[in-house]
Design a protein around this motif. Structure first.
Motif, PDB file in Angstrom:
ATOM      1  N   MET A   1      -1.240  -9.773  32.747  1.00 38.26           N
ATOM      2  CA  MET A   1      -1.252  -9.445  34.167  1.00 38.26           C
ATOM      3  C   MET A   1      -1.314  -7.943  34.420  1.00 38.26           C
ATOM      4  O   MET A   1      -1.404  -7.515  35.584  1.00 38.26           O
ATOM      5  CB  MET A   1      -0.021 -10.045  34.870  1.00 38.26           C
ATOM      6  N   HIS A   2      -1.290  -7.135  33.361  1.00 35.20           N
ATOM      7  CA  HIS A   2      -1.297  -5.691  33.519  1.00 35.20           C
ATOM      8  C   HIS A   2      -2.673  -5.115  33.164  1.00 35.20           C
ATOM      9  O   HIS A   2      -3.272  -5.472  32.149  1.00 35.20           O
ATOM     10  CB  HIS A   2      -0.208  -5.068  32.652  1.00 35.20           C
ATOM     11  N   LYS A   3      -3.154  -4.227  34.003  1.00 39.88           N
ATOM     12  CA  LYS A   3      -4.502  -3.684  33.851  1.00 39.88           C
ATOM     13  C   LYS A   3      -4.691  -2.968  32.517  1.00 39.88           C
ATOM     14  O   LYS A   3      -5.745  -3.065  31.886  1.00 39.88           O
ATOM     15  CB  LYS A   3      -4.804  -2.719  34.996  1.00 39.88           C
ATOM     16  N   GLU A   4      -3.676  -2.236  32.096  1.00 44.47           N
ATOM     17  CA  GLU A   4      -3.807  -1.470  30.858  1.00 44.47           C
ATOM     18  C   GLU A   4      -4.050  -2.387  29.669  1.00 44.47           C
ATOM     19  O   GLU A   4      -4.877  -2.096  28.800  1.00 44.47           O
ATOM     20  CB  GLU A   4      -2.558  -0.626  30.623  1.00 44.47           C
ATOM     21  N   PHE A   5      -3.330  -3.499  29.642  1.00 43.12           N
ATOM     22  CA  PHE A   5      -3.508  -4.438  28.536  1.00 43.12           C
ATOM     23  C   PHE A   5      -4.907  -5.056  28.591  1.00 43.12           C
ATOM     24  O   PHE A   5      -5.587  -5.158  27.554  1.00 43.12           O
ATOM     25  CB  PHE A   5      -2.449  -5.538  28.598  1.00 43.12           C
ATOM     26  N   ARG A   6      -5.345  -5.489  29.766  1.00 39.98           N
ATOM     27  CA  ARG A   6      -6.682  -6.082  29.889  1.00 39.98           C
ATOM     28  C   ARG A   6      -7.763  -5.069  29.545  1.00 39.98           C
ATOM     29  O   ARG A   6      -8.794  -5.419  28.958  1.00 39.98           O
ATOM     30  CB  ARG A   6      -6.891  -6.613  31.312  1.00 39.98           C
ATOM     31  N   TYR A   7      -7.514  -3.830  29.886  1.00 41.29           N
ATOM     32  CA  TYR A   7      -8.439  -2.733  29.579  1.00 41.29           C
ATOM     33  C   TYR A   7      -8.622  -2.603  28.063  1.00 41.29           C
ATOM     34  O   TYR A   7      -9.744  -2.569  27.553  1.00 41.29           O
ATOM     35  CB  TYR A   7      -7.863  -1.455  30.182  1.00 41.29           C
ATOM     36  N   HIS A   8      -7.514  -2.565  27.327  1.00 39.10           N
ATOM     37  CA  HIS A   8      -7.586  -2.438  25.870  1.00 39.10           C
ATOM     38  C   HIS A   8      -8.104  -3.715  25.219  1.00 39.10           C
ATOM     39  O   HIS A   8      -8.765  -3.664  24.177  1.00 39.10           O
ATOM     40  CB  HIS A   8      -6.207  -2.083  25.300  1.00 39.10           C
ATOM     41  N   LEU A   9      -7.793  -4.859  25.818  1.00 38.66           N
ATOM     42  CA  LEU A   9      -8.314  -6.116  25.292  1.00 38.66           C
ATOM     43  C   LEU A   9      -9.837  -6.143  25.385  1.00 38.66           C
ATOM     44  O   LEU A   9     -10.527  -6.514  24.423  1.00 38.66           O
ATOM     45  CB  LEU A   9      -7.719  -7.295  26.064  1.00 38.66           C
ATOM     46  N   THR A  10     -10.357  -5.724  26.531  1.00 44.69           N
ATOM     47  CA  THR A  10     -11.808  -5.668  26.697  1.00 44.69           C
ATOM     48  C   THR A  10     -12.437  -4.703  25.698  1.00 44.69           C
ATOM     49  O   THR A  10     -13.454  -5.014  25.073  1.00 44.69           O
ATOM     50  CB  THR A  10     -12.158  -5.228  28.134  1.00 44.69           C
ATOM     51  N   ALA A  11     -11.808  -3.538  25.536  1.00 43.85           N
ATOM     52  CA  ALA A  11     -12.331  -2.547  24.599  1.00 43.85           C
ATOM     53  C   ALA A  11     -12.337  -3.080  23.171  1.00 43.85           C
ATOM     54  O   ALA A  11     -13.292  -2.871  22.415  1.00 43.85           O
ATOM     55  CB  ALA A  11     -11.497  -1.265  24.677  1.00 43.85           C
ATOM     56  N   SER A  12     -11.273  -3.794  22.815  1.00 48.53           N
ATOM     57  CA  SER A  12     -11.175  -4.321  21.449  1.00 48.53           C
ATOM     58  C   SER A  12     -12.202  -5.408  21.197  1.00 48.53           C
ATOM     59  O   SER A  12     -12.796  -5.487  20.118  1.00 48.53           O
ATOM     60  CB  SER A  12      -9.762  -4.874  21.207  1.00 48.53           C
ATOM     61  N   VAL A  13     -12.423  -6.262  22.207  1.00 49.65           N
ATOM     62  CA  VAL A  13     -13.416  -7.331  22.064  1.00 49.65           C
ATOM     63  C   VAL A  13     -14.815  -6.746  21.971  1.00 49.65           C
ATOM     64  O   VAL A  13     -15.626  -7.138  21.126  1.00 49.65           O
ATOM     65  CB  VAL A  13     -13.322  -8.318  23.245  1.00 49.65           C
ATOM     66  N   VAL A  14     -15.097  -5.776  22.855  1.00 50.35           N
ATOM     67  CA  VAL A  14     -16.422  -5.159  22.873  1.00 50.35           C
ATOM     68  C   VAL A  14     -16.733  -4.474  21.552  1.00 50.35           C
ATOM     69  O   VAL A  14     -17.863  -4.508  21.066  1.00 50.35           O
ATOM     70  CB  VAL A  14     -16.511  -4.156  24.045  1.00 50.35           C
ATOM     71  N   LYS A  15     -15.727  -3.862  20.958  1.00 54.70           N
ATOM     72  CA  LYS A  15     -15.928  -3.123  19.715  1.00 54.70           C
ATOM     73  C   LYS A  15     -16.472  -3.998  18.607  1.00 54.70           C
ATOM     74  O   LYS A  15     -17.256  -3.555  17.754  1.00 54.70           O
ATOM     75  CB  LYS A  15     -14.605  -2.488  19.281  1.00 54.70           C
ATOM     76  N   TYR A  16     -16.052  -5.283  18.605  1.00 55.81           N
ATOM     77  CA  TYR A  16     -16.467  -6.189  17.529  1.00 55.81           C
ATOM     78  C   TYR A  16     -17.641  -7.088  17.928  1.00 55.81           C
ATOM     79  O   TYR A  16     -18.024  -7.962  17.164  1.00 55.81           O
ATOM     80  CB  TYR A  16     -15.276  -7.054  17.105  1.00 55.81           C
ATOM     81  N   MET A  17     -18.182  -6.856  19.118  1.00 54.43           N
ATOM     82  CA  MET A  17     -19.330  -7.648  19.544  1.00 54.43           C
ATOM     83  C   MET A  17     -20.619  -7.063  18.993  1.00 54.43           C
ATOM     84  O   MET A  17     -20.737  -5.842  18.833  1.00 54.43           O
ATOM     85  CB  MET A  17     -19.397  -7.707  21.076  1.00 54.43           C
ATOM     86  N   PRO A  18     -21.611  -7.900  18.680  1.00 57.27           N
ATOM     87  CA  PRO A  18     -22.922  -7.380  18.263  1.00 57.27           C
ATOM     88  C   PRO A  18     -23.509  -6.499  19.359  1.00 57.27           C
ATOM     89  O   PRO A  18     -23.280  -6.724  20.548  1.00 57.27           O
ATOM     90  CB  PRO A  18     -23.756  -8.654  18.069  1.00 57.27           C
ATOM     91  N   LYS A  19     -24.273  -5.503  18.972  1.00 59.73           N
ATOM     92  CA  LYS A  19     -24.789  -4.529  19.923  1.00 59.73           C
ATOM     93  C   LYS A  19     -25.686  -5.158  20.979  1.00 59.73           C
ATOM     94  O   LYS A  19     -25.827  -4.631  22.069  1.00 59.73           O
ATOM     95  CB  LYS A  19     -25.564  -3.435  19.179  1.00 59.73           C
ATOM     96  N   ARG A  20     -26.308  -6.279  20.665  1.00 54.77           N
ATOM     97  CA  ARG A  20     -27.222  -6.876  21.633  1.00 54.77           C
ATOM     98  C   ARG A  20     -26.491  -7.433  22.853  1.00 54.77           C
ATOM     99  O   ARG A  20     -27.116  -7.762  23.857  1.00 54.77           O
ATOM    100  CB  ARG A  20     -28.034  -8.005  20.982  1.00 54.77           C
ATOM    101  N   TYR A  21     -25.130  -7.572  22.761  1.00 50.81           N
ATOM    102  CA  TYR A  21     -24.366  -8.109  23.892  1.00 50.81           C
ATOM    103  C   TYR A  21     -23.761  -7.024  24.766  1.00 50.81           C
ATOM    104  O   TYR A  21     -23.063  -7.325  25.732  1.00 50.81           O
ATOM    105  CB  TYR A  21     -23.239  -9.017  23.398  1.00 50.81           C
ATOM    106  N   VAL A  22     -23.964  -5.772  24.416  1.00 50.57           N
ATOM    107  CA  VAL A  22     -23.389  -4.684  25.199  1.00 50.57           C
ATOM    108  C   VAL A  22     -24.467  -3.705  25.584  1.00 50.57           C
ATOM    109  O   VAL A  22     -25.521  -3.616  24.960  1.00 50.57           O
ATOM    110  CB  VAL A  22     -22.274  -3.952  24.400  1.00 50.57           C
ATOM    111  N   LYS A  23     -24.220  -2.947  26.637  1.00 52.44           N
ATOM    112  CA  LYS A  23     -25.154  -1.914  27.069  1.00 52.44           C
ATOM    113  C   LYS A  23     -24.363  -0.702  27.544  1.00 52.44           C
ATOM    114  O   LYS A  23     -23.194  -0.800  27.924  1.00 52.44           O
ATOM    115  CB  LYS A  23     -26.038  -2.423  28.189  1.00 52.44           C
ATOM    116  N   GLU A  24     -24.985   0.412  27.544  1.00 55.27           N
ATOM    117  CA  GLU A  24     -24.323   1.650  27.946  1.00 55.27           C
ATOM    118  C   GLU A  24     -24.251   1.766  29.451  1.00 55.27           C
ATOM    119  O   GLU A  24     -25.110   1.319  30.188  1.00 55.27           O
ATOM    120  CB  GLU A  24     -25.040   2.854  27.348  1.00 55.27           C
TER     121      GLU A  24
END
Length: 335
Positions: A295-318
Motif C-alpha cells: 500500500m506504500h508508493k515507495e515499495f511499489r516503486y522499487h517493486l516495479t524497478a526490480s521487475v523491470v530490471k529482469y524483464m527482456p528488453k523488448r518489453y520495456v522502452k525508454e
C-alpha cells in the motif's frame, strides 16, 4: 498443536452417549474441517507469494529505505516461517487431526507457530512505536546510534519469542497408539502457556499498537492534503487488521483458561472453534505484506524497478519523464 484440542476433536462425533446427551449440541465437524483446510490453502498460496516478494524487495532496498523498516523485514521473515509450516497443519486436518509426521516435527510445528506468533506481534508493536518516534523526532531517529538500537531490539524480540516458545518444544508430543495425535496433555502447562500467550501476545502489545498508531495519526493530522488523509486511513487500518487477525483467537484462548467454569454447551463450542480461529491467525501473513508494503508508493516503486530490471528488453522502452532507480542507470516504463 499446543492444546489438547486435537484429542477433543477426534473423540467427538455426531452422536452422544450417556450423560453427554444432557448438554449435547450438534456441531458439523466435516464442514469445520473443510473450512479450515480451505483457509490454510489460501493463506499458504497467497502468503507465500506475498512474503517472498516483501523479503526480496526489502532486501534489495535495504540501503535506501528508512531504518525503521527493519522491523517490517523481520516481520516478513516471521510470517514466511509461519506459512512454511502450514502444509503440516493441512495434512493434520485431512487426517482428522491425526499426526503422521513424527515426534520431532510435532514439537517443531508447535514451537515455530508460537515463535512466529510472538515475533510477528512484537515487530508490529516495535514498528508502531518507532513510526511515532520517527515522526516526532525525525533527525534523531535517523542517527547511527538509533539504527544500532533498532538492530539490538530486533535481536531481543527474536530472543524473547524463542524463550517464550521453548516450553512448546518440551511439552508438546505425539500421544496414542493406533491413532496418534500431536498435543500437550499437561493441564498446568496448558494454563500457563495460555496465560503467557494472552499476556505477551495480546494484552501488552494491543495498547502499545493502538496508542502509538493513534498518536501517529494525530501527528499527521495537521496536514489536510490528500496524501496525509490517505496515510491516516492506512494507520487506522493497522489497528483494525490487528484486531481482526487476533481478537477471535485470544477470546477462545481466554475462555479455554476457564473451561471448567463454562457450561457444557459453551465448552463444546469453544473447542469446536479453536482449530478454526487458530487457523485464521495466519491471516496476518496475508494482511501484513499488503498493509505495510504494497500500500506504500515507495515499495511499489522499487517493486516495479526490480521487475523491470529482469524483464527482456523488448518489453520495456525508454521514457525521459520517469526515473526508476539509480541502479538501472536508465529510464524505463513497462509497455
Amino acid at each position: 498443536m499446543a492444546t489438547s484440542n486435537s484429542s477433543f476433536h477426534a473423540n467427538n462425533s455426531d452422536e452422544c452417549h450417556g450423560d453427554d446427551c444432557l448438554c449435547w449440541i450438534h456441531l458439523n465437524y466435516k464442514a469445520l474441517d473443510i473450512s479450515t483446510f480451505s483457509f490454510y490453502l489460501f493463506f499458504l498460496l497467497v502468503g507465500l507469494i506475498e512474503n517472498i516478494i516483501v523479503i526480496w524487495i526489502n532486501w534489495r532496498m535495504r540501503e535506501s529505505r528508512k531504518e525503521s523498516n527493519l522491523y517490517i523485514f523481520n516481520m516478513a521473515i516471521a510470517d514466511m516461517c509461519a506459512v512454511l509450516f502450514i502444509p503440516l497443519r493441512m495434512t493434520e486436518t485431512l487426517y482428522n487431526y491425526q499426526w503422521i509426521w513424527g515426534s520431532i516435527l510435532c514439537k517443531f510445528d508447535s514451537f515455530f507457530y508460537f515463535v512466529t506468533l510472538y515475533s510477528s506481534i512484537f515487530f508490529l508493536a516495535c514498528f508502531s512505536v518507532d513510526g511515532y518516534v520517527s515522526l516526532r523526532y525525525p533527525l534523531q531517529a535517523q542517527g547511527s546510534r538509533d539504527q544500532q538500537i533498532r538492530r539490538m531490539v530486533c535481536v531481543c524480540m527474536w530472543t524473547v519469542a524463542v524463550l517464550l516458545s521453548i516450553p512448546q518444544f518440551i511439552y508438546v508430543e505425539t500421544l496414542g497408539t493406533v491413532y496418534i495425535y500431536c498435543f500437550a496433555k499437561n493441564m498446568l502447562f496448558l494454563n500457563v502457556t495460555g496465560s503467557l500467550t494472552l499476556l505477551f501476545g495480546f494484552i501488552i502489545p494491543l495498547p502499545i499498537i493502538m496508542v502509538s498508531n493513534v498518536f501517529t495519526a494525530r501527528a499527521v493530522k495537521d496536514s489536510s492534503n490528500i496524501e496525509s488523509i490517505r496515510t491516516r486511513k492506512i494507520i487506522y487500518a493497522y489497528i483494525i487488521a490487528f484486531l481482526l487477525c487476533w481478537t477471535p483467537f485470544y477470546i477462545i484462548v481466554f475462555l479455554s483458561l476457564f473451561d471448567v467454569f463454562l457450561k457444557c454447551a459453551v465448552y463444546q463450542l469453544v473447542y469446536y472453534l479453536y482449530d478454526l480461529v487458530e487457523c485464521l491467525t495466519f491471516s496476518h501473513c496475508v494482511l501484513n505484506p499488503i498493509l505495510y508494503n504494497f500500500m506504500h508508493k515507495e515499495f511499489r516503486y522499487h517493486l516495479t524497478a526490480s521487475v523491470v530490471k529482469y524483464m527482456p528488453k523488448r518489453y520495456v522502452k525508454e521514457d525521459d519523464n520517469v526515473s526508476i532507480s539509480s541502479e538501472t542507470k536508465h529510464i524505463v516504463v513497462i509497455t
